[in-house]
Design an enzyme around this catalytic site. Structure first.
Site, PDB file in Angstrom:
ATOM      1  N   HIS A 135      -1.011   0.295  -9.651  1.00 46.63           N
ATOM      2  CA  HIS A 135      -1.684  -0.642  -8.724  1.00 46.63           C
ATOM      3  C   HIS A 135      -2.220  -1.851  -9.491  1.00 46.63           C
ATOM      4  O   HIS A 135      -3.421  -2.146  -9.472  1.00 46.63           O
ATOM      5  CB  HIS A 135      -2.821   0.074  -7.982  1.00 46.63           C
ATOM      6  CG  HIS A 135      -3.171  -0.602  -6.691  1.00 46.63           C
ATOM      7  ND1 HIS A 135      -3.470   0.076  -5.533  1.00 46.63           N
ATOM      8  CD2 HIS A 135      -3.261  -1.920  -6.363  1.00 46.63           C
ATOM      9  CE1 HIS A 135      -3.736  -0.779  -4.554  1.00 46.63           C
ATOM     10  NE2 HIS A 135      -3.615  -2.012  -5.045  1.00 46.63           N
TER      11      HIS A 135
ATOM     12  N   ARG B   3       0.853  -1.187   0.000  1.00 43.30           N
ATOM     13  CA  ARG B   3       0.000   0.000   0.000  1.00 43.30           C
ATOM     14  C   ARG B   3       0.889   1.237   0.000  1.00 43.30           C
ATOM     15  O   ARG B   3       1.976   1.240   0.607  1.00 43.30           O
ATOM     16  CB  ARG B   3      -0.888   0.046   1.258  1.00 43.30           C
ATOM     17  CG  ARG B   3      -2.045  -0.936   1.254  1.00 43.30           C
ATOM     18  CD  ARG B   3      -3.132  -0.548   0.246  1.00 43.30           C
ATOM     19  NE  ARG B   3      -4.270  -1.457   0.292  1.00 43.30           N
ATOM     20  CZ  ARG B   3      -4.446  -2.517  -0.494  1.00 43.30           C
ATOM     21  NH1 ARG B   3      -3.538  -2.821  -1.407  1.00 43.30           N
ATOM     22  NH2 ARG B   3      -5.539  -3.258  -0.391  1.00 43.30           N
TER      23      ARG B   3
END
Ligand code: NAP
Length: 306
Positions: A269, A221
């Site tokens: 991502h 993250r």
């Protein structure tokens, strides 16, 4: 049995159809405000309104491995929160991380730049023994990544909260062994969940403990990384580069320095995407198990944060 689906940024149709096909006795709908009470919800980053309107949910299935977007929301203590357990993600993560590490150690980025400029020249190969790779987080994804790196004969180290034993991987555990773990690594791969304990864990202090000329791969993250610290360490030469699949703000604003930084490789991502069919099969299997009164894997410990 009634199931609601809601995932921000995802068309509900194929998920609703897939859940209906996998659970023919269930009444499955896309969530809309005011929806009739349901037994289960399948979600990604749902609004608080969904949870407030559905206090009788027995379980909430997150269609990702990380639950950091869900945990801050209010929900009844008895509602089970269930994450995806691999469901096709670990092999993608292993591919992505191995390519990032190999690209760096084989200097493929340097060769690509050179041939684009018309140069056909060789460099002295670097030794993989000089690139011990540390994997932070030895869960579902980190374990698969550590094993895949072993297949390429990198020295592999791992760090987790509780002690682990993994074939061919030197394992460290807990805050007390973090510095020893970092000092034993030149390449660092982050596969931790984002929790209050791991927020900002990739910072000047920790990245500064890596062997000089270190390399960072963050596939967990964006909140794990202190971005300004990375920039400073790249400037100072403590780090040679980084591959980042996740950022604090996604997408980053146009002026963000990571877009064009020569030592940073950025991807949007995408290192391990949710595989819809595998996820539906896993969630349907867990719903059937819960209805038989059996335990299921992947239940989130809310106090622990993952
Ligand atoms: N970029 C992407 O596309 C993408 C895709 C999927 C997932 N992810 C990220 O990857 C993360 C990991 O997924 P996963 O399925 O492998 O999770 P997981 O199975 O829950 O594993 C988490 C690992 O992190 C360790 N850990 C947690 N807190 C720690 C702490 N404070 N100190 C040391 N170790 C700690 C755990 O230790 P223990 O084993 O001792 O519990 C465990 O080994 C997710 O949370 C998500 O954020 C990213």
């Amino acid at each position: 049995m009634r199931i609601l689906f809601h995932a921000i940024g995802t068309k509900p149709g194929p998920w609703v159809d897939g859940l209906r096909a996998a659970l023919p006795d269930a009444d499955v709908d896309a969530w809309a405000p005011g929806a009739a009470p349901a037994d289960y919800a399948v979600v990604w980053a749902p609004p608080q309104q969904l949870l407030d309107e559905q206090p009788r949910l027995q379980a909430i299935f997150n269609i990702g491995a990380g639950v950091d977007a869900l945990l801050p929301l209010r929900m009844p203590a008895q509602t089970l929160l269930v994450r995806l357990d691999d469901a096709g993600m670990s092999v993608q993560m292993a591919e992505y991380v191995c390519q990032a590490v190999i690209r760096h150690v084989r200097e493929l980025d340097v060769y690509e730049r050179a041939t684009r400029e018309g140069q056909w020249s060789f460099r002295k190969p670097l030794a993989r023994e000089d690139f011990p790779v540390g994997v932070m987080g030895l869960g579902v994804l980190g374990t698969r990544v550590a094993q895949a790196l072993r297949q390429f004969e990198f020295p592999v180290r791992g760090w987790s909260r509780s002690p682990k034993q993994l074939d061919g991987v030197r394992c460290f555990a807990g805050d007390g062994e973090l510095d020893a773990f970092l000092a034993a690594c030149r390449v660092l791969v982050c596969l931790l969940p984002l929790t209050p304990q791991t927020d900002g864990i990739l910072n000047r202090r920790t990245l500064g403990r890596l062997q000089r000329g270190g390399y960072l791969v963050n596939v967990a993250r964006g909140g794990h990384l202190v971005e300004d610290d990375l920039l400073a360490l790249l400037d100072e030469g403590q780090l040679a580069g980084a591959t980042l699949d996740v950022l604090r703000q996604e997408p980053p604003p146009p002026e963000h320095p990571f877009w064009r930084h020569p030592k940073i490789t950025l991807t949007p991502h995408t290192s391990a995407r949710t595989d819809r069919d595998a996820s539906i099969a896993q969630i349907a299997g867990k719903i059937r198990a819960l209805r038989r009164g059996e335990p299921v894997a992947g239940v989130v410990d809310r106090a622990r944060g993952y």
